[in-house]
Write an enzyme that holds these catalytic residues in place. Sequence first.
Site, PDB file in Angstrom:
ATOM      1  N   PHE A  77     -10.767  -2.070 -12.969  1.00  0.00           N
ATOM      2  CA  PHE A  77     -12.008  -1.906 -12.494  1.00  0.00           C
ATOM      3  C   PHE A  77     -12.292  -1.631 -10.924  1.00  0.00           C
ATOM      4  O   PHE A  77     -13.045  -1.623 -10.361  1.00  0.00           O
ATOM      5  CB  PHE A  77     -13.132  -2.870 -12.898  1.00  0.00           C
ATOM      6  CG  PHE A  77     -13.082  -3.144 -14.271  1.00  0.00           C
ATOM      7  CD1 PHE A  77     -13.170  -2.038 -15.151  1.00  0.00           C
ATOM      8  CD2 PHE A  77     -13.382  -4.527 -14.745  1.00  0.00           C
ATOM      9  CE1 PHE A  77     -13.135  -2.446 -16.595  1.00  0.00           C
ATOM     10  CE2 PHE A  77     -13.477  -4.773 -15.950  1.00  0.00           C
ATOM     11  CZ  PHE A  77     -13.358  -3.767 -17.129  1.00  0.00           C
ATOM     12  N   HIS A 108       1.643  -3.716  16.537  1.00  0.00           N
ATOM     13  CA  HIS A 108       1.389  -2.406  17.875  1.00  0.00           C
ATOM     14  C   HIS A 108       1.356  -1.187  17.275  1.00  0.00           C
ATOM     15  O   HIS A 108       2.068  -0.459  17.850  1.00  0.00           O
ATOM     16  CB  HIS A 108       2.508  -2.830  19.089  1.00  0.00           C
ATOM     17  CG  HIS A 108       2.216  -4.097  19.700  1.00  0.00           C
ATOM     18  ND1 HIS A 108       1.443  -4.338  20.769  1.00  0.00           N
ATOM     19  CD2 HIS A 108       2.493  -5.327  19.104  1.00  0.00           C
ATOM     20  CE1 HIS A 108       1.652  -5.520  21.207  1.00  0.00           C
ATOM     21  NE2 HIS A 108       2.392  -6.255  19.953  1.00  0.00           N
ATOM     22  N   ASP A 151      -3.201  -5.797  22.805  1.00  0.00           N
ATOM     23  CA  ASP A 151      -1.905  -6.242  23.510  1.00  0.00           C
ATOM     24  C   ASP A 151      -2.327  -7.889  23.813  1.00  0.00           C
ATOM     25  O   ASP A 151      -3.205  -8.003  24.980  1.00  0.00           O
ATOM     26  CB  ASP A 151      -1.392  -5.500  24.634  1.00  0.00           C
ATOM     27  CG  ASP A 151      -0.642  -4.384  24.113  1.00  0.00           C
ATOM     28  OD1 ASP A 151      -0.469  -4.077  22.958  1.00  0.00           O
ATOM     29  OD2 ASP A 151      -0.159  -3.778  25.099  1.00  0.00           O
ATOM     30  N   HIS A 181      -4.805  -0.332  19.309  1.00  0.00           N
ATOM     31  CA  HIS A 181      -4.484  -1.756  19.148  1.00  0.00           C
ATOM     32  C   HIS A 181      -4.760  -2.397  20.298  1.00  0.00           C
ATOM     33  O   HIS A 181      -4.639  -1.980  21.635  1.00  0.00           O
ATOM     34  CB  HIS A 181      -3.017  -1.973  18.721  1.00  0.00           C
ATOM     35  CG  HIS A 181      -2.029  -1.560  19.705  1.00  0.00           C
ATOM     36  ND1 HIS A 181      -1.491  -0.303  19.815  1.00  0.00           N
ATOM     37  CD2 HIS A 181      -1.276  -2.491  20.505  1.00  0.00           C
ATOM     38  CE1 HIS A 181      -0.442  -0.281  20.546  1.00  0.00           C
ATOM     39  NE2 HIS A 181      -0.272  -1.779  21.108  1.00  0.00           N
ATOM     40  N   HIS A 220       2.062  -4.050  31.335  1.00  0.00           N
ATOM     41  CA  HIS A 220       2.476  -5.184  30.301  1.00  0.00           C
ATOM     42  C   HIS A 220       2.849  -6.419  31.438  1.00  0.00           C
ATOM     43  O   HIS A 220       2.390  -7.457  31.063  1.00  0.00           O
ATOM     44  CB  HIS A 220       3.739  -4.844  29.454  1.00  0.00           C
ATOM     45  CG  HIS A 220       3.335  -3.879  28.399  1.00  0.00           C
ATOM     46  ND1 HIS A 220       3.176  -2.555  28.397  1.00  0.00           N
ATOM     47  CD2 HIS A 220       2.831  -4.051  26.967  1.00  0.00           C
ATOM     48  CE1 HIS A 220       2.680  -1.831  27.270  1.00  0.00           C
ATOM     49  NE2 HIS A 220       2.698  -2.971  26.546  1.00  0.00           N
ATOM     50  N   HIS A 279       2.703 -10.938  23.908  1.00  0.00           N
ATOM     51  CA  HIS A 279       3.524  -9.804  23.719  1.00  0.00           C
ATOM     52  C   HIS A 279       4.565  -9.560  24.775  1.00  0.00           C
ATOM     53  O   HIS A 279       5.630  -9.053  24.457  1.00  0.00           O
ATOM     54  CB  HIS A 279       2.514  -8.467  23.979  1.00  0.00           C
ATOM     55  CG  HIS A 279       3.093  -7.125  23.660  1.00  0.00           C
ATOM     56  ND1 HIS A 279       4.136  -6.994  22.693  1.00  0.00           N
ATOM     57  CD2 HIS A 279       3.135  -6.117  24.353  1.00  0.00           C
ATOM     58  CE1 HIS A 279       4.637  -5.871  22.725  1.00  0.00           C
ATOM     59  NE2 HIS A 279       3.843  -5.160  23.526  1.00  0.00           N
ATOM     60  N   ALA A 303     -10.017  -0.654  -7.020  1.00  0.00           N
ATOM     61  CA  ALA A 303      -8.912  -0.135  -6.248  1.00  0.00           C
ATOM     62  C   ALA A 303      -8.712  -1.065  -4.842  1.00  0.00           C
ATOM     63  O   ALA A 303      -9.465  -1.599  -4.327  1.00  0.00           O
ATOM     64  CB  ALA A 303      -9.465   1.255  -5.611  1.00  0.00           C
ATOM     65  N   TRP A 304      -7.403  -1.026  -4.566  1.00  0.00           N
ATOM     66  CA  TRP A 304      -6.867  -1.765  -3.393  1.00  0.00           C
ATOM     67  C   TRP A 304      -5.321  -1.443  -3.115  1.00  0.00           C
ATOM     68  O   TRP A 304      -4.712  -0.990  -4.059  1.00  0.00           O
ATOM     69  CB  TRP A 304      -7.006  -3.279  -3.397  1.00  0.00           C
ATOM     70  CG  TRP A 304      -6.759  -4.092  -4.779  1.00  0.00           C
ATOM     71  CD1 TRP A 304      -6.002  -3.665  -5.717  1.00  0.00           C
ATOM     72  CD2 TRP A 304      -6.576  -5.720  -4.772  1.00  0.00           C
ATOM     73  NE1 TRP A 304      -5.801  -4.755  -6.603  1.00  0.00           N
ATOM     74  CE2 TRP A 304      -6.175  -5.764  -6.081  1.00  0.00           C
ATOM     75  CE3 TRP A 304      -7.160  -6.496  -4.257  1.00  0.00           C
ATOM     76  CZ2 TRP A 304      -5.936  -7.129  -6.666  1.00  0.00           C
ATOM     77  CZ3 TRP A 304      -6.727  -8.157  -4.475  1.00  0.00           C
ATOM     78  CH2 TRP A 304      -6.271  -8.156  -5.864  1.00  0.00           C
ATOM     79  N   ASN A 305      -5.100  -1.592  -1.953  1.00  0.00           N
ATOM     80  CA  ASN A 305      -3.769  -1.475  -1.285  1.00  0.00           C
ATOM     81  C   ASN A 305      -3.280  -2.492  -0.529  1.00  0.00           C
ATOM     82  O   ASN A 305      -3.820  -3.456  -0.149  1.00  0.00           O
ATOM     83  CB  ASN A 305      -4.124  -0.104  -0.421  1.00  0.00           C
ATOM     84  CG  ASN A 305      -4.557   0.861  -0.842  1.00  0.00           C
ATOM     85  OD1 ASN A 305      -4.509   1.410  -1.851  1.00  0.00           O
ATOM     86  ND2 ASN A 305      -5.645   1.407  -0.132  1.00  0.00           N
TER      87      ASN A 305
HETATM   88  C1  23J Z   1       7.412  -3.030  23.061  1.00  0.00           C
HETATM   89  C2  23J Z   1       7.995  -2.431  24.331  1.00  0.00           C
HETATM   90  C3  23J Z   1       7.464  -1.707  25.259  1.00  0.00           C
HETATM   91  C4  23J Z   1       6.421  -1.111  25.146  1.00  0.00           C
HETATM   92  C5  23J Z   1       5.392  -1.556  24.220  1.00  0.00           C
HETATM   93  C6  23J Z   1       5.780  -2.498  23.183  1.00  0.00           C
HETATM   94  C7  23J Z   1       4.064  -1.073  24.167  1.00  0.00           C
HETATM   95  O1  23J Z   1       3.875  -0.117  24.395  1.00  0.00           O
HETATM   96  C8  23J Z   1       3.078  -1.729  23.208  1.00  0.00           C
HETATM   97  O2  23J Z   1       2.581  -1.146  22.075  1.00  0.00           O
HETATM   98  O3  23J Z   1       2.777  -2.950  23.551  1.00  0.00           O
HETATM   99  S1  23J Z   1       5.572  -0.046  26.328  1.00  0.00           S
HETATM  100 MN    MN Z   2       1.113  -2.908  22.129  1.00  0.00          MN
END
Ligand code: 23J
Ligand code: MN
Length: 273
Positions: A73, A84, A90, A88, A223, A94, A75-77
């Site tokens: 009955f 990343h 960060d 998304h 980053h 990270h 549906a699922w995945n």
């Molecule tokens: C890991 C290493 C380098 C980078 C990244 C991830 C990303 O751009 C990310 O998705 O955070 S540049």
């Molecule tokens: Mn990222």
Amino acid sequence: MAAAQSTRENRMTEAATLRDLAAMLASGKIEVVDLSGTLGPDTPLLKLPPALAKDTPKIEIHKISEYDSDGPFWAWNWLKLGEHSGTHFDAPHHWITGKDYPDGYTDTIPVKNFIAPVNVIDCSAESEKNHDFLLTADGVKAWEAKHGEIKAGEWVVMRTDWDKRAHSEALYLNADANGPHSPGPTPDCIEYILAKGVIGWGTQCIGTDAGQAGGMNPPFPAHNLLHKANRYGLASLANLDKLPAKGAILIAAPLKLVQGTGSPIRALALVAR
Ligand code: 23J
Ligand code: MN
């Protein structure tokens, strides 16, 4: 916002503001704009130089059942999905510069940081002309002179219309023998907005840094500097061309992954119409 003593009158005003918000959302006077791309096996993913690093795996969506002998009955995945991937978030953990913040993981960031005003800096014309276009601190200052100052607690996002390339990984990554070519910030751009006290920085490309950012000082300055300051990044944002330069509110909440370093998000903007 002033942390004013919450008097009875204040609470009544604030409750009325929320009622007004609900009515304006219902009527469309405040529009909800979808800032996420689709997430699936064809979503473009970052490619790092194989000598340097392992890549995030291709996204997989596996059927468990769809009203059949495996589940009559329903549906699922189930998913195979790197943190990343696609549109998304960060988190500070990270990057090595942000590794020690107890509140720097997807499950420990204070949730109030997931809703904030957004400044949209339009670099689409420059980025079309020059795929390695870099937004500088002077570029941000020129934008502020025209649109108003960037304030503490706000997002800054770089509009490049790069989402129009997301249907093709080759177009999106835009790599040649010298590596990927996509626009992003200079180190002094990120330093400048961090000094303003922003909550984070977002882009429409595969990551928060420019394609050629591995060769900058420091490498991957968005980053490095954002996460060193316990601030956040957003990547692969869509539909920034549908936002005003100022005045929209961005909702960007990662999944509450245990000690997660990031997460796909359904990024939304509230825009007055
Ligand atoms: C890991 C290493 C380098 C980078 C990244 C991830 C990303 O751009 C990310 O998705 O955070 S540049
Ligand atoms: Mn990222």
